[in-house]
Design a protein around this motif. Structure first.
Motif, PDB file in Angstrom:
ATOM      1  N   ALA A  74       0.858  -1.234   0.090  1.00 16.24           N
ATOM      2  CA  ALA A  74      -0.002   0.101  -0.066  1.00 16.24           C
ATOM      3  C   ALA A  74       0.747   1.193  -0.014  1.00 16.24           C
ATOM      4  O   ALA A  74       0.568   2.122  -0.706  1.00 16.24           O
ATOM      5  N   ARG A  75       2.065   1.131   0.768  1.00 20.77           N
ATOM      6  CA  ARG A  75       2.843   2.471   0.913  1.00 20.77           C
ATOM      7  C   ARG A  75       3.411   2.744  -0.599  1.00 20.77           C
ATOM      8  O   ARG A  75       3.622   3.868  -0.932  1.00 20.77           O
ATOM      9  N   PHE A  76       3.923   1.646  -1.084  1.00 22.13           N
ATOM     10  CA  PHE A  76       4.735   1.888  -2.200  1.00 22.13           C
ATOM     11  C   PHE A  76       3.689   2.426  -3.338  1.00 22.13           C
ATOM     12  O   PHE A  76       4.069   3.224  -4.406  1.00 22.13           O
ATOM     13  N   ARG A  77       2.642   1.750  -3.407  1.00 22.37           N
ATOM     14  CA  ARG A  77       1.591   1.942  -4.433  1.00 22.37           C
ATOM     15  C   ARG A  77       1.198   3.319  -4.294  1.00 22.37           C
ATOM     16  O   ARG A  77       1.082   4.326  -5.305  1.00 22.37           O
ATOM     17  N   ARG A  78       0.741   4.040  -3.258  1.00 20.29           N
ATOM     18  CA  ARG A  78       0.489   5.296  -3.073  1.00 20.29           C
ATOM     19  C   ARG A  78       1.821   6.292  -3.312  1.00 20.29           C
ATOM     20  O   ARG A  78       1.590   7.648  -3.728  1.00 20.29           O
TER      21      ARG A  78
ATOM     22  N   LEU B 100       4.003   5.987  -5.758  1.00 17.49           N
ATOM     23  CA  LEU B 100       3.868   5.987  -7.261  1.00 17.49           C
ATOM     24  C   LEU B 100       2.537   6.783  -7.596  1.00 17.49           C
ATOM     25  O   LEU B 100       2.806   7.493  -8.493  1.00 17.49           O
ATOM     26  N   ASN B 101       1.531   6.530  -6.970  1.00 17.10           N
ATOM     27  CA  ASN B 101       0.239   7.534  -7.480  1.00 17.10           C
ATOM     28  C   ASN B 101       0.560   8.975  -7.034  1.00 17.10           C
ATOM     29  O   ASN B 101       0.129   9.699  -7.863  1.00 17.10           O
ATOM     30  N   VAL B 102       1.206   9.150  -5.940  1.00 18.43           N
ATOM     31  CA  VAL B 102       1.388  10.627  -5.598  1.00 18.43           C
ATOM     32  C   VAL B 102       2.398  11.291  -6.418  1.00 18.43           C
ATOM     33  O   VAL B 102       2.332  12.354  -6.820  1.00 18.43           O
ATOM     34  N   GLN B 103       3.739  10.616  -6.222  1.00 17.54           N
ATOM     35  CA  GLN B 103       4.691  11.104  -6.884  1.00 17.54           C
ATOM     36  C   GLN B 103       4.728  11.486  -8.257  1.00 17.54           C
ATOM     37  O   GLN B 103       5.325  12.329  -8.805  1.00 17.54           O
ATOM     38  N   PHE B 104       4.070  10.499  -8.911  1.00 26.00           N
ATOM     39  CA  PHE B 104       3.972  10.694 -10.529  1.00 26.00           C
ATOM     40  C   PHE B 104       2.426  11.023 -10.991  1.00 26.00           C
ATOM     41  O   PHE B 104       2.306  10.707 -11.932  1.00 26.00           O
ATOM     42  N   GLU B 105       1.838  11.792 -10.211  1.00 24.79           N
ATOM     43  CA  GLU B 105       0.523  12.086 -10.630  1.00 24.79           C
ATOM     44  C   GLU B 105       0.615  13.109 -11.874  1.00 24.79           C
ATOM     45  O   GLU B 105      -0.168  13.281 -12.688  1.00 24.79           O
ATOM     46  N   THR B 106       1.767  13.991 -11.703  1.00 22.98           N
ATOM     47  CA  THR B 106       1.825  15.092 -12.709  1.00 22.98           C
ATOM     48  C   THR B 106       3.343  14.874 -13.049  1.00 22.98           C
ATOM     49  O   THR B 106       4.083  14.727 -12.323  1.00 22.98           O
ATOM     50  N   PRO B 107       3.514  15.399 -14.242  1.00 23.73           N
ATOM     51  CA  PRO B 107       4.923  15.232 -14.923  1.00 23.73           C
ATOM     52  C   PRO B 107       5.914  16.320 -14.077  1.00 23.73           C
ATOM     53  O   PRO B 107       5.640  17.387 -13.956  1.00 23.73           O
TER      54      PRO B 107
ATOM     55  N   LEU C  29       6.132  -7.231  -2.687  1.00 22.53           N
ATOM     56  CA  LEU C  29       6.582  -6.485  -1.595  1.00 22.53           C
ATOM     57  C   LEU C  29       6.609  -7.334  -0.236  1.00 22.53           C
ATOM     58  O   LEU C  29       6.186  -8.216  -0.390  1.00 22.53           O
ATOM     59  N   PRO C  30       7.321  -6.678   0.844  1.00 25.42           N
ATOM     60  CA  PRO C  30       7.283  -7.585   2.140  1.00 25.42           C
ATOM     61  C   PRO C  30       6.159  -8.187   2.354  1.00 25.42           C
ATOM     62  O   PRO C  30       6.290  -9.402   3.132  1.00 25.42           O
ATOM     63  N   ASP C  31       4.840  -7.620   2.177  1.00 27.15           N
ATOM     64  CA  ASP C  31       3.639  -8.130   2.846  1.00 27.15           C
ATOM     65  C   ASP C  31       2.814  -8.801   1.568  1.00 27.15           C
ATOM     66  O   ASP C  31       1.442  -9.092   1.858  1.00 27.15           O
ATOM     67  N   SER C  32       3.368  -9.036   0.581  1.00 31.16           N
ATOM     68  CA  SER C  32       2.871  -9.844  -0.469  1.00 31.16           C
ATOM     69  C   SER C  32       2.344 -11.086  -0.484  1.00 31.16           C
ATOM     70  O   SER C  32       3.188 -11.626   0.182  1.00 31.16           O
ATOM     71  N   ASP C  33       1.306 -11.666  -0.685  1.00 29.86           N
ATOM     72  CA  ASP C  33       0.709 -12.773  -0.449  1.00 29.86           C
ATOM     73  C   ASP C  33       0.891 -13.645  -1.973  1.00 29.86           C
ATOM     74  O   ASP C  33       0.225 -13.065  -2.868  1.00 29.86           O
ATOM     75  N   PRO C  34       1.944 -14.530  -2.024  1.00 32.46           N
ATOM     76  CA  PRO C  34       1.947 -15.165  -3.282  1.00 32.46           C
ATOM     77  C   PRO C  34       0.660 -16.015  -3.929  1.00 32.46           C
ATOM     78  O   PRO C  34       0.452 -16.220  -5.091  1.00 32.46           O
TER      79      PRO C  34
ATOM     80  N   SER D  17       1.889  -4.781  -9.960  1.00 29.10           N
ATOM     81  CA  SER D  17       2.220  -5.350 -11.603  1.00 29.10           C
ATOM     82  C   SER D  17       3.292  -4.409 -12.124  1.00 29.10           C
ATOM     83  O   SER D  17       3.225  -3.261 -11.624  1.00 29.10           O
ATOM     84  N   VAL D  18       4.345  -4.811 -12.797  1.00 28.53           N
ATOM     85  CA  VAL D  18       4.988  -4.206 -13.559  1.00 28.53           C
ATOM     86  C   VAL D  18       4.256  -3.315 -14.492  1.00 28.53           C
ATOM     87  O   VAL D  18       4.878  -2.202 -14.847  1.00 28.53           O
ATOM     88  N   ASP D  19       3.275  -3.816 -15.182  1.00 26.42           N
ATOM     89  CA  ASP D  19       2.851  -2.789 -15.998  1.00 26.42           C
ATOM     90  C   ASP D  19       2.042  -1.465 -15.188  1.00 26.42           C
ATOM     91  O   ASP D  19       2.226  -0.525 -15.909  1.00 26.42           O
ATOM     92  N   PHE D  20       1.592  -1.616 -14.106  1.00 31.39           N
ATOM     93  CA  PHE D  20       1.140  -0.500 -13.340  1.00 31.39           C
ATOM     94  C   PHE D  20       2.359   0.447 -12.968  1.00 31.39           C
ATOM     95  O   PHE D  20       2.315   1.426 -13.036  1.00 31.39           O
ATOM     96  N   ILE D  21       3.433  -0.149 -12.643  1.00 31.66           N
ATOM     97  CA  ILE D  21       4.620   0.432 -12.323  1.00 31.66           C
ATOM     98  C   ILE D  21       5.035   1.225 -13.663  1.00 31.66           C
ATOM     99  O   ILE D  21       5.383   2.432 -13.596  1.00 31.66           O
TER     100      ILE D  21
END
Length: 660
Positions: free
Chosen positions: A66-70, A72-79, A106-111, A119-123
């Motif tokens: 959740a932390r890393f997803r956020r 990516l969402n916040v840091q790269f919302e605008t160019p 990520l550390p808390d990911s469930d396989p 996903s790499v596509d989301f990144i």
């Protein structure tokens, strides 16, 4: 000069997966390299104990899903970056595939639950929102429990980015105790730190280093094989310069070619972006300044095709102008370039007796350059592709034995070369063409208007030195705004062969009905023929499958390269091979290469692979001429990747991966 940002993530401890030993250290060392050695502008490190990012409020960097997803969402919302900037993303940890998509764990990911991974596509899509046109993914993520083992990532295509994978999807990415690194990361750092002639300044060269070095490390430390590979989308990004501080002029040349191609095609915004990537490199600043100024004038006039492969804020390809300083380059003013004309030709194949065994109709694209006074120059489009350059060892031994001459050993080792698209003169330069261009203003040296021994407007010009040919190209380049030059040796052989692997593009031999050479001597089982003892009109004999005439015989043709006794160390992407970094062609004094044979040579010298040495670039002989290429060709379109053709020469058509 573009900015450089990096994100480095390394995860040793997992809630639901086996721990890793050195993934965190890999990320920490990569982050240190980004900051301290490469002097990146921003570096974001995510590990178990990395410090927070100093913002208001601070950003916690322990990378839960959740932390890393956020982030990516916040840091790269605008160019935050410009198209000429670069963003690197390094990940060391476990990876997995869900429903044919690559995911990073990520550390808390469930396989067992894809929603807990990223996903790499989301990144990729989020990173492309940054505004930089060059996004580089370095994924040391094929790691399973206990051994960084392969969970299958790497089969998915990621648009608009350059992706380096640590191994194939069915392999393990090994950690090596003696190095306290993963094998991939250790080799990556080695490559990034190389300087001088063997630097890894470009995407292609770094990929080549990794492809060879990682298996060496695994073998030395007795680990199972792993084969790194890379994907570049679009393909021209393989020429992008990653390490400006290590790059030289030769590293810049393929990117110059791509920029010129885009400009000639009318893709002006893409051309501008590619030119900006060359700022600050040795010997190119003046050319970049002129190109950007030239493009600005064209855009202000309303010229230009939509820019392709530039990232917009959504991470998708854009077809609109985004630079506010180019406000009048609106969609209504965009003009599509005219279709290039096509000519038809018959391609002849003969057997070892010189008897015709096949005749096939082909076609070729071309454009015509007006030289004035009714004289023109026809340039033929040569598609991109791979080929085997040189001659295989068995054939060399046969030639040496038959003709009792070791000179043929110059053609080894046979090796694969990838050649981008270019355009080439349909014929050797004629005396009429020479005279027209010799009348243009001098650039560096004077040219005689009528230097040839055998006179005739439609005869090939001869008795011109390598320096004369370079001057001719420079004058025509200035007149037309295109970049004309001599071909590299690889471009010449690729164009001559036109997809063939036989000694001649005609087949197993040649005859005096197919070419102008000393046909009183034979190569295979053909009958002797006419020895004309002088040049013949260009185009008098049949063309090859690309539409080029007189590639065998008539006059020797100068190439741009310095002479080398064999192919040890030759470039693998078709560029000229020089022995030093002196970019002033007029100061080159090393021996040069000639190709194709001439009216005075026996047929073995006229073969597609034969290489001849000219002891002095200043030599003037009545069997020496030349033909030109345009801007390493790119007068028509971006380099084509014909997978049906390339699959036979090292590409895997199933995965679309370039592997050396």
């Amino acid at each position: 000069m573009g900015k450089n940002w990096a994100i480095a993530i390394g995860i040793n401890s997992y809630d639901n997966l086996q721990p890793l030993k050195y993934a965190q250290r890999d990320a920490e060392v990569m982050a240190a390299w980004f900051r301290e050695e490469a002097n990146f502008d921003e570096v974001f490190l995510f590990t178990e104990n990395s410090p927070p990012i100093p913002t208001n409020p601070p950003i916690v960097t322990q990378p839960t899903t959740a932390r890393f997803r956020r982030f990516l969402n916040v840091q790269f919302e605008t160019p935050l970056l410009k198209p000429e900037d670069n963003l690197w993303f390094f990940f060391a940890g476990h990876g997995k595939r869900y429903n044919d998509q690559d995911y990073l764990m990520l550390p808390d990911s469930d396989p067992t639950d894809s929603t807990t991974a990223i996903s790499v596509d989301f990144i990729t899509q989020r990173l492309r929102r940054c505004g930089a046109d060059n996004v580089v993914l370095l994924l040391d993520a094929c790691r399973d429990e206990g051994s960084r083992g392969g969970l299958g990532i790497g089969e998915e295509e990621h648009q608009g980015v350059i992706t380096f994978y640590s191994c194939n999807a069915n392999q393990k990415s090994w950690e090596i105790d003696e190095l306290q690194h993963g094998a991939f990361t250790h080799a990556l750092l080695e490559g990034l730190r190389l300087q001088g002639e063997f630097n890894c300044a470009t995407v292609e060269r770094l990929a080549r280093h990794l492809y060879h070095r990682v298996p060496q490390l695994n073998n030395y430390y007795r680990k199972q094989i792993q084969n790194p590979y890379f994907k570049a989308d679009p393909p021209y990004k393989m020429y992008f310069i990653l390490l400006r501080q290590a790059a030289n002029f030769r590293d810049a040349q393929p990117l110059i070619d791509a920029a010129q191609e885009a400009e000639l095609e009318g893709n002006l915004l893409l051309a501008e972006n590619l030119w900006k990537r060359l700022w600050g490199l040795p010997g190119v600043d003046d050319r970049v300044f002129k190109a950007i100024k030239r493009i600005a004038i064209r855009i202000d006039r309303g010229e230009g095709v939509v820019a392709k492969n530039l990232s917009d804020n959504s991470g998708q390809d854009t077809h609109s102008t985004s630079d506010s300083s180019r406000g009048n380059a609106t969609a209504e003013k965009i003009k599509k370039p005219a279709e290039k004309p096509i000519f038809q030709l018959d391609v002849i194949t003969v057997n070892s007796q010189g008897q015709q065994i096949n005749r096939e109709q082909c076609q070729a694209k071309y454009f015509r350059e007006d030289l004035g006074n009714g004289v023109s120059l026809v340039m033929v489009y040569i598609p991109a592709g791979n080929f085997m350059m040189g001659t295989e060892d068995g054939e060399i031994e046969r030639l040496v034995k038959k003709f009792n001459w070791d000179i043929y050993r110059r053609e080894i080792p046979q090796h694969q070369v990838s050649v981008p698209a270019f355009s080439m003169g349909k014929y050797p330069i004629t005396q009429a063409q020479w005279k027209a261009v010799a009348g243009l203003p001098q650039i560096n040296r004077k040219l005689k208007p009528e230097p040839s021994n055998f006179k005739g407007d439609n005869l090939p010009v001869e008795q011109v030195s390598w320096y004369d040919a370079v001057e001719f190209c420079a004058r025509l380049s200035k007149k037309t705004g295109k970049e004309y030059r001599l071909p590299s040796e690889a471009e010449w052989e690729y164009a001559c062969r036109a997809g063939t692997t036989t000694p001649f593009h005609f087949g197993e031999t040649i005859t005096s009905k197919l070419a102008n050479y000393d046909a009183s001597k034979t190569f295979a089982e053909e009958a002797k023929g006419e020895y004309r003892k002088q040049t013949t009109h260009v185009g008098e004999f049949p063309a090859n499958a690309f539409g080029l005439h007189d590639m065998h015989g008539n006059v020797w043709e100068w190439c741009l390269d310095d002479w080398h006794n064999d192919y040890q160390g030759t470039p693998s992407f078709g560029s000229p091979w020089f022995d030093d970094k002196n970019n002033d062609l007029y100061q080159r004094s090393i021996m040069a290469v000639m190709r194709g044979g001439s009216w005075s040579n026996d047929p073995s010298f006229c073969r597609s692979a034969y290489r001849d040495i000219n002891l002095r670039r200043g030599n003037i002989l009545n069997n020496n001429g030349f033909r030109m290429v345009c801007a390493s060709g790119r007068c028509f379109q971006y380099p084509e990747l014909d997978l049906n053709f390339i699959d036979k020469h090292g590409w895997n058509q199933d995965t679309n991966l370039l592997q050396y």
